[in-house]
Every structure is written in structure tokens, then in C-alpha cells.
Design an enzyme around this catalytic site. Structure first.
Site, mmCIF file in Angstrom:
data_model
loop_
_atom_site.group_PDB
_atom_site.id
_atom_site.type_symbol
_atom_site.label_atom_id
_atom_site.label_comp_id
_atom_site.label_asym_id
_atom_site.label_seq_id
_atom_site.Cartn_x
_atom_site.Cartn_y
_atom_site.Cartn_z
ATOM 1 N N GLY A 60 -3.767 0.447 -8.026
ATOM 2 C CA GLY A 60 -2.679 0.814 -7.123
ATOM 3 C C GLY A 60 -1.542 -0.196 -7.203
ATOM 4 O O GLY A 60 -0.795 -0.380 -6.241
ATOM 5 N N GLY A 63 4.812 -10.614 -22.124
ATOM 6 C CA GLY A 63 3.726 -9.722 -22.526
ATOM 7 C C GLY A 63 2.405 -10.402 -22.819
ATOM 8 O O GLY A 63 1.551 -9.849 -23.508
ATOM 9 N N VAL A 120 -8.294 6.614 -10.548
ATOM 10 C CA VAL A 120 -9.537 5.985 -10.079
ATOM 11 C C VAL A 120 -10.621 7.016 -9.760
ATOM 12 O O VAL A 120 -11.786 6.652 -9.575
ATOM 13 C CB VAL A 120 -9.296 5.066 -8.862
ATOM 14 C CG1 VAL A 120 -8.361 3.927 -9.212
ATOM 15 C CG2 VAL A 120 -8.807 5.845 -7.648
ATOM 16 N N SER A 129 -8.783 0.538 6.667
ATOM 17 C CA SER A 129 -7.602 0.873 7.460
ATOM 18 C C SER A 129 -7.904 0.817 8.951
ATOM 19 O O SER A 129 -9.036 1.030 9.384
ATOM 20 C CB SER A 129 -7.153 2.301 7.114
ATOM 21 O OG SER A 129 -6.150 2.732 7.992
ATOM 22 N N TYR A 189 -8.883 11.017 5.703
ATOM 23 C CA TYR A 189 -8.514 9.640 5.334
ATOM 24 C C TYR A 189 -9.328 8.635 6.150
ATOM 25 O O TYR A 189 -9.908 7.690 5.600
ATOM 26 C CB TYR A 189 -7.022 9.451 5.576
ATOM 27 C CG TYR A 189 -6.519 8.045 5.339
ATOM 28 C CD1 TYR A 189 -6.179 7.615 4.064
ATOM 29 C CD2 TYR A 189 -6.380 7.149 6.398
ATOM 30 C CE1 TYR A 189 -5.712 6.325 3.853
ATOM 31 C CE2 TYR A 189 -5.915 5.861 6.192
ATOM 32 C CZ TYR A 189 -5.580 5.457 4.917
ATOM 33 O OH TYR A 189 -5.118 4.180 4.715
ATOM 34 N N ALA A 190 -9.375 8.844 7.468
ATOM 35 C CA ALA A 190 -10.104 7.919 8.336
ATOM 36 C C ALA A 190 -11.585 7.885 7.961
ATOM 37 O O ALA A 190 -12.212 6.813 7.925
ATOM 38 C CB ALA A 190 -9.931 8.331 9.801
ATOM 39 N N ALA A 191 -12.145 9.055 7.657
ATOM 40 C CA ALA A 191 -13.561 9.112 7.272
ATOM 41 C C ALA A 191 -13.797 8.355 5.961
ATOM 42 O O ALA A 191 -14.779 7.622 5.812
ATOM 43 C CB ALA A 191 -13.997 10.573 7.123
ATOM 44 N N ILE A 244 1.800 -0.631 7.935
ATOM 45 C CA ILE A 244 2.521 -1.455 6.967
ATOM 46 C C ILE A 244 3.625 -0.588 6.363
ATOM 47 O O ILE A 244 3.364 0.562 5.956
ATOM 48 C CB ILE A 244 1.562 -1.945 5.848
ATOM 49 C CG1 ILE A 244 0.285 -2.564 6.457
ATOM 50 C CG2 ILE A 244 2.279 -2.917 4.926
ATOM 51 C CD1 ILE A 244 0.513 -3.706 7.420
ATOM 52 N N GLU A 250 -16.976 -9.104 5.132
ATOM 53 C CA GLU A 250 -16.062 -9.097 6.279
ATOM 54 C C GLU A 250 -14.987 -8.019 6.117
ATOM 55 O O GLU A 250 -14.519 -7.754 5.008
ATOM 56 C CB GLU A 250 -15.392 -10.473 6.403
ATOM 57 C CG GLU A 250 -14.400 -10.614 7.536
ATOM 58 C CD GLU A 250 -15.029 -10.449 8.916
ATOM 59 O OE1 GLU A 250 -16.258 -10.579 9.046
ATOM 60 O OE2 GLU A 250 -14.288 -10.145 9.860
HETATM 61 N N1 LIG Z 1 0.553 1.229 4.248
HETATM 62 C C1 LIG Z 1 -0.269 1.157 5.285
HETATM 63 O O1 LIG Z 1 0.156 1.143 6.450
HETATM 64 C C2 LIG Z 1 -1.755 1.116 5.060
HETATM 65 C C3 LIG Z 1 -2.560 1.007 6.200
HETATM 66 C C4 LIG Z 1 -3.934 0.956 6.046
HETATM 67 C C5 LIG Z 1 -4.489 1.018 4.786
HETATM 68 N N2 LIG Z 1 -3.699 1.123 3.693
HETATM 69 C C6 LIG Z 1 -4.348 1.201 2.381
HETATM 70 O O2 LIG Z 1 -3.802 0.247 1.494
HETATM 71 C C7 LIG Z 1 -3.864 0.753 0.159
HETATM 72 C C8 LIG Z 1 -2.477 0.685 -0.467
HETATM 73 O O3 LIG Z 1 -1.584 1.464 0.311
HETATM 74 P P1 LIG Z 1 0.009 1.359 0.133
HETATM 75 O O4 LIG Z 1 0.594 1.410 1.472
HETATM 76 O O5 LIG Z 1 0.340 0.257 -0.787
HETATM 77 O O6 LIG Z 1 0.283 2.781 -0.575
HETATM 78 P P2 LIG Z 1 1.352 3.194 -1.687
HETATM 79 O O7 LIG Z 1 1.398 4.673 -1.629
HETATM 80 O O8 LIG Z 1 2.599 2.404 -1.528
HETATM 81 O O9 LIG Z 1 0.659 2.737 -3.042
HETATM 82 C C9 LIG Z 1 -0.550 3.334 -3.465
HETATM 83 C C10 LIG Z 1 -0.612 3.287 -4.976
HETATM 84 O O10 LIG Z 1 -1.851 3.917 -5.380
HETATM 85 C C11 LIG Z 1 -1.573 4.721 -6.511
HETATM 86 N N3 LIG Z 1 -2.568 5.794 -6.626
HETATM 87 C C12 LIG Z 1 -2.671 6.912 -5.860
HETATM 88 N N4 LIG Z 1 -3.676 7.686 -6.302
HETATM 89 C C13 LIG Z 1 -4.222 7.038 -7.365
HETATM 90 C C14 LIG Z 1 -5.290 7.334 -8.249
HETATM 91 N N5 LIG Z 1 -5.983 8.478 -8.138
HETATM 92 N N6 LIG Z 1 -5.583 6.451 -9.229
HETATM 93 C C15 LIG Z 1 -4.865 5.307 -9.338
HETATM 94 N N7 LIG Z 1 -3.834 4.981 -8.559
HETATM 95 C C16 LIG Z 1 -3.518 5.840 -7.565
HETATM 96 C C17 LIG Z 1 -0.169 5.257 -6.290
HETATM 97 O O11 LIG Z 1 0.436 5.672 -7.509
HETATM 98 C C18 LIG Z 1 0.528 4.046 -5.654
HETATM 99 O O12 LIG Z 1 1.153 3.232 -6.626
HETATM 100 C C19 LIG Z 1 -4.421 2.179 0.271
HETATM 101 O O13 LIG Z 1 -5.807 2.153 0.017
HETATM 102 C C20 LIG Z 1 -4.152 2.533 1.713
HETATM 103 O O14 LIG Z 1 -5.038 3.517 2.179
HETATM 104 C C21 LIG Z 1 -2.334 1.184 3.802
#
Ligand SMILES: NC(=O)c1ccc[n+]([C@@H]2O[C@H](COP(=O)([O-])OP(=O)(O)OC[C@H]3O[C@@H](n4cnc5c(N)ncnc54)[C@H](O)[C@@H]3O)[C@@H](O)[C@H]2O)c1
Length: 245
Positions: free
Chosen positions: A13, A54, A64, A140, A153-155, A185, A234
Site C-alpha cells: 500500500g 535506483g 495482495v 482501525s 471493513y470493521a469486521a 487520518i 500489541e
Molecule cells: N485513513 C484512515 O483514517 C485509516 C483509519 C484506520 C485504518 N486505516 C488503514 O490504514 C491502511 C492505509 O490506509 P490509507 O488511509 O493510507 O489508504 P489509501 O487509500 O490512501 O492507501 C491505500 C493503498 O492501498 C492500495 N491498495 C488497495 N487495494 C490493494 C490491493 N488489493 N493490493 C495492493 N494494494 C492495494 C491502494 O492502491 C493505495 O495506494 C489501510 O489498511 C486502512 O484500512 C486507515
């Protein structure tokens, strides 16, 4: 205080948001990086930014939810760098849908990316992780207190928390395994949510602002570093006080 000189981190990600911020922070502190994201074109821009020469970044498109692709990527990264020290798994999706409107396909897609993907990435990285290394997964706020119109998502994130604790038992004492549970965030993932409910969310956040991706990256770097050497299993809440356990 934190150095990742000589260390190799695989980050999923990494094209956007929290994964990108973690890549920037860990690179700035000396890590070499294996970066993965569904958006391969975006990832090439990130690699060019972080490693114009590079030499220090390997960037590969990855879904994933594809177990064989996860195996290939982690094997290639380990062969390229001579092993892995850290896995930071940030890839995830956050579709909005009420339970009554969620199709079987939508449910399975979410679980395939957020939950199966966590399992696939961890299983693929595990044989390549060197002693003293660590895994950081993303759960989360939604796992703690539920999330309207985001039940799947929550699950999935609740399951990631249980997975974190179980994997920590399996990989000890060589590898530490932790998770970060962000609150709200400001990333592309939450732009709709903040647009719809921003004022209400700020009202219920004691620190009266949204978090930044860099602040979650800070928690990730801490958990990967020797500063967290006695921390495993943790789930670290980084949420401005919106949920206090
Ligand atoms: N932003 C928030 O408030 C928040 C809160 C709680 C949890 N999270 C968690 O943090 C993590 C990152 O979130 P974020 O806010 O940076 O999201 P984001 O959408 O900015 O980035 C997520 C990234 O994951 C990539 N992605 C999506 N599906 C994919 C796949 N199948 N294979 C590979 N890559 C994939 C996307 O291309 C993207 O670059 C996530 O797991 C999210 O659930 C975020």
C-alpha cells in the site's frame, strides 16, 4: 533516535496515504525498501522520488489478494536485498455500504483484500524475515467501536487484530508482531467520510483535528524500531482520543 541503516522493509500500500508516509519515513532513516501497491504506475513515481539512483528501492505492482503474487514478491525482495527485516502491511480498501445493500461479491472482495491479503502477505514474508525483525499490520478504530455503513471493513479489521495477536505468539521470540489502529487520518481513503461527517468527527475527537499519515508512519517506525523491542502482540491506538479503551 531511530535508525534503519542496514535494514530492509517491505511495505504494501506504499503508493498513497499511510504506506507512502511509512516508506518516506523509513527511507529517510536509512532503510532499503521493497514497495508494493495495486497501482504500479503510482509506485514507480514513489520509487523515483525516494531513490533517484535506483539502488535502494524495489517497487512492484501487487494485488495482495493474490497469494501466489505475494509469495513471488516477497521472494524477489528477499533475494534482491539478501533478506527482510520488517513487513509493514498498509494495503486496504474502505468501501461504504450498508449491510442490507452489501452483495456477496462486495463482501468477498473486501475480505479478500483486507483480511486474506493480510494473511497472504504475512505468510509470504515470514520465511524471509531475519531474527530481530518485526511485522506491523493495520487495523482501525472501526474494529473497536464499529463503523456505520462499513460493517465489512470493521469486521475485517477486527479479524486483523486477532490475527496480529496470534501471529505474535507464533513468531516470538525472533520476530515481533504488532498493529496500529488509526483513528480518522486525512488520506484519500477518508476524504468522502470527512466530507460528509467531518465536523461531527472533529467534535468527538479530543485533540480536535484529524491525524496525518505521517503521524501513523511515526507509530509504525516506533513499532519497527528497537525502542519497541519489548512490544509484541500489541494494537496501538493512534486516534487523537476519539476512542480511549
Ligand atoms: N485513513 C484512515 O483514517 C485509516 C483509519 C484506520 C485504518 N486505516 C488503514 O490504514 C491502511 C492505509 O490506509 P490509507 O488511509 O493510507 O489508504 P489509501 O487509500 O490512501 O492507501 C491505500 C493503498 O492501498 C492500495 N491498495 C488497495 N487495494 C490493494 C490491493 N488489493 N493490493 C495492493 N494494494 C492495494 C491502494 O492502491 C493505495 O495506494 C489501510 O489498511 C486502512 O484500512 C486507515
Amino acid at each position: 533516535m531511530i535508525s534503519f541503516e542496514g535494514k530492509v522493509a517491505a511495505i504494501t500500500g506504499a503508493g498513497n496515504g499511510i504506506g507512502l508516509a511509512a516508506a518516506r519515513l523509513m527511507a529517510a532513516h536509512g532503510a532499503r525498501l521493497a514497495l508494493a501497491d495495486l497501482d504500479g504506475a503510482r509506485l514507480q513515481e514513489v520509487a523515483a522520488e525516494l531513490d533517484p539512483g535506483g539502488q535502494r528501492v524495489l517497487a512492484r505492482a501487487l494485488d495482495v489478494a493474490d497469494p501466489a503474487a505475494c509469495d513471488r514478491l516477497m521472494a524477489e525482495a528477499a533475494a534482491h536485498f539478501g533478506g527482510l527485516d520488517h513487513l509493514v502491511h498498509c494495503a486496504g480498501i474502505y468501501p461504504e455500504k450498508l449491510v442490507k445493500d452489501t452483495s456477496d461479491e462486495a463482501w468477498r472482495k473486501l475480505m479478500a483484500v483486507n483480511l486474506d491479503g493480510t494473511f497472504y502477505v504475512c505468510r509470504a514474508a515470514q520465511p524471509h524475515l531475519r531474527d530481530g525483525g518485526s511485522v506491523v499490520l493495520m487495523t482501525s478504530l472501526a474494529a473497536q467501536r464499529g463503523s456505520y455503513a462499513h460493517a465489512a471493513y470493521a469486521a475485517s479489521k477486527g479479524a486483523v487484530q486477532s490475527f496480529t495477536r496470534s501471529l505474535a505468539l507464533e513468531l516470538a521470540p525472533a520476530i515481533r508482531v504488532n498493529a496500529v489502529a488509526p483513528g480518522i487520518i486525512a488520506t484519500s481513503m477518508t476524504s468522502d467520510l470527512i466530507g460528509q461527517k467531518g465536523a461531527q468527527l472533529l467534535e468527538s475527537t479530543p485533540l480536535r483535528r484529524f491525524g496525518t499519515a505521517g503521524e501513523i508512519a511515526g507509530a509504525i517506525a516506533f513499532l519497527c524500531s528497537p525502542l519497541a523491542g519489548f512490544v509484541t502482540g500489541e494494537v496501538m491506538q493512534v486516534n487523537g482520543g476519539i476512542y480511549i479503551a
